[in-house]
Design a protein around this motif. Structure first.
Motif, PDB file in Angstrom:
ATOM      1  N   ILE A  56      -3.488 -25.307  -5.912  1.00 17.26           N
ATOM      2  CA  ILE A  56      -4.107 -24.718  -4.722  1.00 17.26           C
ATOM      3  C   ILE A  56      -3.281 -24.946  -3.466  1.00 17.26           C
ATOM      4  O   ILE A  56      -3.351 -24.167  -2.505  1.00 17.26           O
ATOM      5  CB  ILE A  56      -5.534 -25.280  -4.549  1.00 17.26           C
ATOM      6  N   SER A  57      -2.464 -25.994  -3.438  1.00 17.26           N
ATOM      7  CA  SER A  57      -1.656 -26.272  -2.252  1.00 17.26           C
ATOM      8  C   SER A  57      -0.446 -25.360  -2.141  1.00 17.26           C
ATOM      9  O   SER A  57       0.110 -25.190  -1.046  1.00 17.26           O
ATOM     10  CB  SER A  57      -1.195 -27.732  -2.256  1.00 17.26           C
ATOM     11  N   VAL A  58      -0.007 -24.761  -3.242  1.00 21.66           N
ATOM     12  CA  VAL A  58       1.170 -23.886  -3.222  1.00 21.66           C
ATOM     13  C   VAL A  58       0.801 -22.428  -3.410  1.00 21.66           C
ATOM     14  O   VAL A  58       1.663 -21.552  -3.248  1.00 21.66           O
ATOM     15  CB  VAL A  58       2.177 -24.315  -4.314  1.00 21.66           C
ATOM     16  N   ASP A  59      -0.443 -22.148  -3.756  1.00 21.39           N
ATOM     17  CA  ASP A  59      -0.867 -20.758  -3.900  1.00 21.39           C
ATOM     18  C   ASP A  59      -1.026 -20.100  -2.536  1.00 21.39           C
ATOM     19  O   ASP A  59      -1.073 -20.777  -1.499  1.00 21.39           O
ATOM     20  CB  ASP A  59      -2.188 -20.677  -4.670  1.00 21.39           C
ATOM     21  N   ILE A  60      -1.137 -18.781  -2.532  1.00 22.34           N
ATOM     22  CA  ILE A  60      -1.293 -18.026  -1.297  1.00 22.34           C
ATOM     23  C   ILE A  60      -2.649 -18.335  -0.679  1.00 22.34           C
ATOM     24  O   ILE A  60      -3.677 -18.286  -1.355  1.00 22.34           O
ATOM     25  CB  ILE A  60      -1.164 -16.522  -1.574  1.00 22.34           C
ATOM     26  N   LYS A  61      -2.648 -18.664   0.610  1.00 23.06           N
ATOM     27  CA  LYS A  61      -3.898 -18.910   1.321  1.00 23.06           C
ATOM     28  C   LYS A  61      -4.494 -17.579   1.774  1.00 23.06           C
ATOM     29  O   LYS A  61      -3.833 -16.801   2.459  1.00 23.06           O
ATOM     30  CB  LYS A  61      -3.663 -19.813   2.535  1.00 23.06           C
ATOM     31  N   ARG A  62      -5.741 -17.359   1.434  1.00 21.97           N
ATOM     32  CA  ARG A  62      -6.392 -16.104   1.747  1.00 21.97           C
ATOM     33  C   ARG A  62      -7.517 -16.329   2.741  1.00 21.97           C
ATOM     34  O   ARG A  62      -7.780 -17.448   3.170  1.00 21.97           O
ATOM     35  CB  ARG A  62      -6.905 -15.445   0.464  1.00 21.97           C
ATOM     36  N   LYS A  63      -8.186 -15.232   3.094  1.00 25.53           N
ATOM     37  CA  LYS A  63      -9.239 -15.323   4.097  1.00 25.53           C
ATOM     38  C   LYS A  63     -10.354 -16.274   3.663  1.00 25.53           C
ATOM     39  O   LYS A  63     -10.937 -16.976   4.473  1.00 25.53           O
ATOM     40  CB  LYS A  63      -9.838 -13.937   4.356  1.00 25.53           C
ATOM     41  N   ASP A  64     -10.656 -16.264   2.360  1.00 24.87           N
ATOM     42  CA  ASP A  64     -11.749 -17.089   1.848  1.00 24.87           C
ATOM     43  C   ASP A  64     -11.212 -18.350   1.171  1.00 24.87           C
ATOM     44  O   ASP A  64     -11.738 -18.770   0.131  1.00 24.87           O
ATOM     45  CB  ASP A  64     -12.605 -16.279   0.872  1.00 24.87           C
ATOM     46  N   PHE A  65     -10.180 -18.958   1.762  1.00 25.14           N
ATOM     47  CA  PHE A  65      -9.549 -20.125   1.136  1.00 25.14           C
ATOM     48  C   PHE A  65     -10.547 -21.274   0.965  1.00 25.14           C
ATOM     49  O   PHE A  65     -10.651 -21.869  -0.109  1.00 25.14           O
ATOM     50  CB  PHE A  65      -8.360 -20.581   1.982  1.00 25.14           C
ATOM     51  N   LYS A  66     -11.303 -21.591   2.024  1.00 30.92           N
ATOM     52  CA  LYS A  66     -12.259 -22.698   1.936  1.00 30.92           C
ATOM     53  C   LYS A  66     -13.331 -22.411   0.899  1.00 30.92           C
ATOM     54  O   LYS A  66     -13.735 -23.308   0.139  1.00 30.92           O
ATOM     55  CB  LYS A  66     -12.891 -22.934   3.302  1.00 30.92           C
ATOM     56  N   SER A 117      -4.556 -15.026   5.200  1.00 27.31           N
ATOM     57  CA  SER A 117      -5.634 -15.486   6.058  1.00 27.31           C
ATOM     58  C   SER A 117      -5.485 -15.011   7.498  1.00 27.31           C
ATOM     59  O   SER A 117      -6.451 -14.638   8.139  1.00 27.31           O
ATOM     60  CB  SER A 117      -5.694 -17.014   6.020  1.00 27.31           C
ATOM     61  N   ASP A 118      -4.280 -15.039   8.060  1.00 29.40           N
ATOM     62  CA  ASP A 118      -4.087 -14.703   9.464  1.00 29.40           C
ATOM     63  C   ASP A 118      -3.687 -13.243   9.580  1.00 29.40           C
ATOM     64  O   ASP A 118      -2.525 -12.896   9.696  1.00 29.40           O
ATOM     65  CB  ASP A 118      -3.000 -15.602  10.068  1.00 29.40           C
ATOM     66  N   LEU A 119      -4.668 -12.348   9.548  1.00 30.01           N
ATOM     67  CA  LEU A 119      -4.387 -10.926   9.496  1.00 30.01           C
ATOM     68  C   LEU A 119      -3.981 -10.370  10.848  1.00 30.01           C
ATOM     69  O   LEU A 119      -3.116  -9.503  10.936  1.00 30.01           O
ATOM     70  CB  LEU A 119      -5.624 -10.187   8.976  1.00 30.01           C
ATOM     71  N   LYS A 170      -6.200  -2.495   4.632  1.00 28.65           N
ATOM     72  CA  LYS A 170      -5.826  -3.574   3.718  1.00 28.65           C
ATOM     73  C   LYS A 170      -6.316  -4.927   4.189  1.00 28.65           C
ATOM     74  O   LYS A 170      -6.545  -5.823   3.402  1.00 28.65           O
ATOM     75  CB  LYS A 170      -4.300  -3.619   3.557  1.00 28.65           C
ATOM     76  N   ASP A 171      -6.502  -5.085   5.516  1.00 30.98           N
ATOM     77  CA  ASP A 171      -6.896  -6.403   6.011  1.00 30.98           C
ATOM     78  C   ASP A 171      -8.350  -6.722   5.692  1.00 30.98           C
ATOM     79  O   ASP A 171      -8.796  -7.827   5.958  1.00 30.98           O
ATOM     80  CB  ASP A 171      -6.667  -6.492   7.518  1.00 30.98           C
ATOM     81  N   GLU A 172      -9.112  -5.763   5.136  1.00 27.22           N
ATOM     82  CA  GLU A 172     -10.481  -6.049   4.744  1.00 27.22           C
ATOM     83  C   GLU A 172     -10.586  -6.507   3.305  1.00 27.22           C
ATOM     84  O   GLU A 172     -11.636  -6.956   2.869  1.00 27.22           O
ATOM     85  CB  GLU A 172     -11.352  -4.795   4.935  1.00 27.22           C
ATOM     86  N   ARG A 173      -9.534  -6.354   2.532  1.00 26.49           N
ATOM     87  CA  ARG A 173      -9.593  -6.757   1.131  1.00 26.49           C
ATOM     88  C   ARG A 173      -9.481  -8.273   1.039  1.00 26.49           C
ATOM     89  O   ARG A 173      -8.819  -8.915   1.824  1.00 26.49           O
ATOM     90  CB  ARG A 173      -8.470  -6.096   0.325  1.00 26.49           C
ATOM     91  N   SER A 174     -10.096  -8.826   0.023  1.00 26.26           N
ATOM     92  CA  SER A 174     -10.155 -10.280  -0.113  1.00 26.26           C
ATOM     93  C   SER A 174      -8.838 -10.876  -0.565  1.00 26.26           C
ATOM     94  O   SER A 174      -8.707 -12.086  -0.607  1.00 26.26           O
ATOM     95  CB  SER A 174     -11.237 -10.659  -1.125  1.00 26.26           C
ATOM     96  N   ASP A 175      -7.861 -10.051  -0.922  1.00 21.80           N
ATOM     97  CA  ASP A 175      -6.619 -10.594  -1.434  1.00 21.80           C
ATOM     98  C   ASP A 175      -5.538 -10.692  -0.383  1.00 21.80           C
ATOM     99  O   ASP A 175      -4.403 -11.020  -0.694  1.00 21.80           O
ATOM    100  CB  ASP A 175      -6.096  -9.722  -2.590  1.00 21.80           C
ATOM    101  N   HIS A 195     -21.626 -16.242  -3.902  1.00 21.89           N
ATOM    102  CA  HIS A 195     -21.768 -14.830  -4.295  1.00 21.89           C
ATOM    103  C   HIS A 195     -22.253 -13.988  -3.126  1.00 21.89           C
ATOM    104  O   HIS A 195     -21.755 -12.871  -2.901  1.00 21.89           O
ATOM    105  CB  HIS A 195     -22.758 -14.711  -5.459  1.00 21.89           C
ATOM    106  N   VAL A 196     -23.205 -14.499  -2.378  1.00 22.10           N
ATOM    107  CA  VAL A 196     -23.721 -13.765  -1.218  1.00 22.10           C
ATOM    108  C   VAL A 196     -22.632 -13.605  -0.160  1.00 22.10           C
ATOM    109  O   VAL A 196     -22.500 -12.537   0.465  1.00 22.10           O
ATOM    110  CB  VAL A 196     -24.954 -14.490  -0.641  1.00 22.10           C
ATOM    111  N   PHE A 197     -21.836 -14.651   0.040  1.00 23.15           N
ATOM    112  CA  PHE A 197     -20.753 -14.568   1.027  1.00 23.15           C
ATOM    113  C   PHE A 197     -19.748 -13.496   0.641  1.00 23.15           C
ATOM    114  O   PHE A 197     -19.346 -12.663   1.476  1.00 23.15           O
ATOM    115  CB  PHE A 197     -20.065 -15.931   1.141  1.00 23.15           C
TER     116      PHE A 197
END
Length: 398
Positions: free
Chosen positions: A195-205, A344-346, A336-341, A315-317
């Motif tokens: 997880i420390s080397v993977d891509i950080k996304r909007k829903d990282f936490k 994080s800093d769009l 594209k900035d709305e997709r979950s993939d 799931h709700v989030f």
């Protein structure tokens, strides 16, 4: 020291009036034991190695077939002082840092801010890396779903949820269900290791919470012999994740927008059906209500259901993120900035792209500025020579 022997107390792991002696009625190979969880550790390391090999050799070949290409990026001008500050202190200098760097490097504030933005953009993951992660998860989820379905299709609790609690907790465990559990646990353990080397996304936490809750849920449900309902939870989650990762793969390729949109619609439908309908109405209703038909509540019952509620909150989030995309999808303005993939800093990505265009324009402008005097000189010289030749011809004519 007095609390240590009580960790495996029967009141925490078994319903009232049940003891560990009752569990010994099962054969050793049919009884889940806490020490079995250590099998997941080498499996997690094996998944990490296998993932490296897949992303190194298999994913690039698949990506080329789908037209995955890295975006051309503007390289920063060499600056040892700025590079040293970037690598050793901070990638985002404060206003006071910028003032200090201005005096140190002899650059303007605009130039320093632009340098740091472009330098951060160079460190962002490329399209091929994003595609490799999505492709790896796609094949794992697909394999897990097919294997899990093959393991459960002929079990009675797959068709009747009340069978999950018949004679609980004295329920024999089959070897195929053991390996299904251990492989899933090893896979999520590998996600935590990486997880420390993977891509950080909007829903990282939220992803970190999800992975931790999943590992705790699988570990506890195995020790408490919640294996029957646990296998159904794993199968239900893998069904939607396959479609999500496949949509990401086509999203990173070129010329696959229509296929990506179709997969996204199917994914959203399956997600809402499995996570917001089937999961609370069937799985959680089974663990909260139907389980009480055969046994009384105990500590493990509350802990297991709390973890399921945490998953349902996630799931709700994620459903809210999907709903935000629906209006833009219907109007054909999907961003594209709305997709979950995405990263994080769009907003900064957009600014950085604007800065790149600015730098390219500035460079072209500088070149044009340098060429302008030369062109003017050429024009003046041509006019002077032309006038001189005309004067010479007039003199000869006279």
């Amino acid at each position: 020291m007095d609390l240590l022997p009580n960790v495996w107390g029967e009141r925490y792991w078994l319903p009232p009036n049940m003891t560990w002696d009752d569990m010994e009625r099962l054969a050793p190979s049919e009884r889940p034991l806490p020490r079995d969880l250590f099998v997941a550790l080498p499996l997690a390391l094996g998944f990490v190695v296998l993932r490296y090999m897949f992303e190194r050799f298999c994913a690039p070949a698949i990506g080329r077939r789908l037209g995955v290409r890295n975006r051309l990026r503007v390289s920063v001008s060499p600056s040892p002082n700025l590079e040293s500050f970037y690598t050793q202190q901070s990638t985002r200098p404060t206003q006071s840092d910028i003032i200090h760097l201005m005096s140190l490097c002899g650059k303007s504030q605009r130039q320093i801010e632009t340098w740091f933005r472009l330098r951060r953009h160079q460190d962002k993951p490329c399209q091929t890396k994003k595609f490799g992660e999505a492709a790896w998860r796609f094949f794992v989820y697909l394999t897990a779903f097919v294997g899990g379905l093959a393991c459960l299709i002929d079990t009675p609790w797959f068709w009747d949820l009340r069978e999950c609690w018949r004679q609980y907790p004295v329920q024999p465990m089959q070897s195929r269900h053991f390996w299904y559990y251990m492989l899933e646990l090893g896979f999520y353990g590998s996600l935590l290791l990486r997880i420390s080397v993977d891509i950080k996304r909007k829903d990282f936490k939220e992803q970190v919470i999800h992975h931790l809750a999943t590992v705790f849920l699988l570990s506890f449900s195995y020790c408490a012999n919640y294996i029957r309902i646990g296998t159904l939870v794993m199968l239900l989650h893998d069904s939607a994740d396959i479609l999500l990762e496949s949509a990401k793969m086509f999203n990173y390729g070129s010329g696959w927008k229509k296929a990506c949109d179709i997969l996204f619609v199917v994914f959203a439908s399956v997600f809402f059906l499995t996570r917001l309908v089937i999961f609370p109405s069937k799985i959680m209703h089974t663990t909260l209500v139907l389980s009480m038909e055969n046994c009384q509540p105990f500590a493990g019952y509350y802990f297991f259901n709390i973890l399921l509620m945490v998953l349902q909150g996630l799931h709700v989030f994620w459903a809210s993120l999907i709903l935000r995309m629906v209006p833009k999808f219907l109007t054909g303005k999907m961003e594209k900035d709305e997709r979950s993939d995405e990263d994080s800093d769009l907003e900064e990505d957009k600014r950085e792209e604007a800065e790149e265009d600015y730098c390219l324009t500035e460079r072209k402008g500088t070149q044009s500025y340098k060429l302008a005097p030369l062109s003017k000189n050429c024009v003046l010289n041509n006019l002077t020579n032309h006038r001189a030749s005309i004067s010479g011809r007039l003199c000869k004519a006279q």
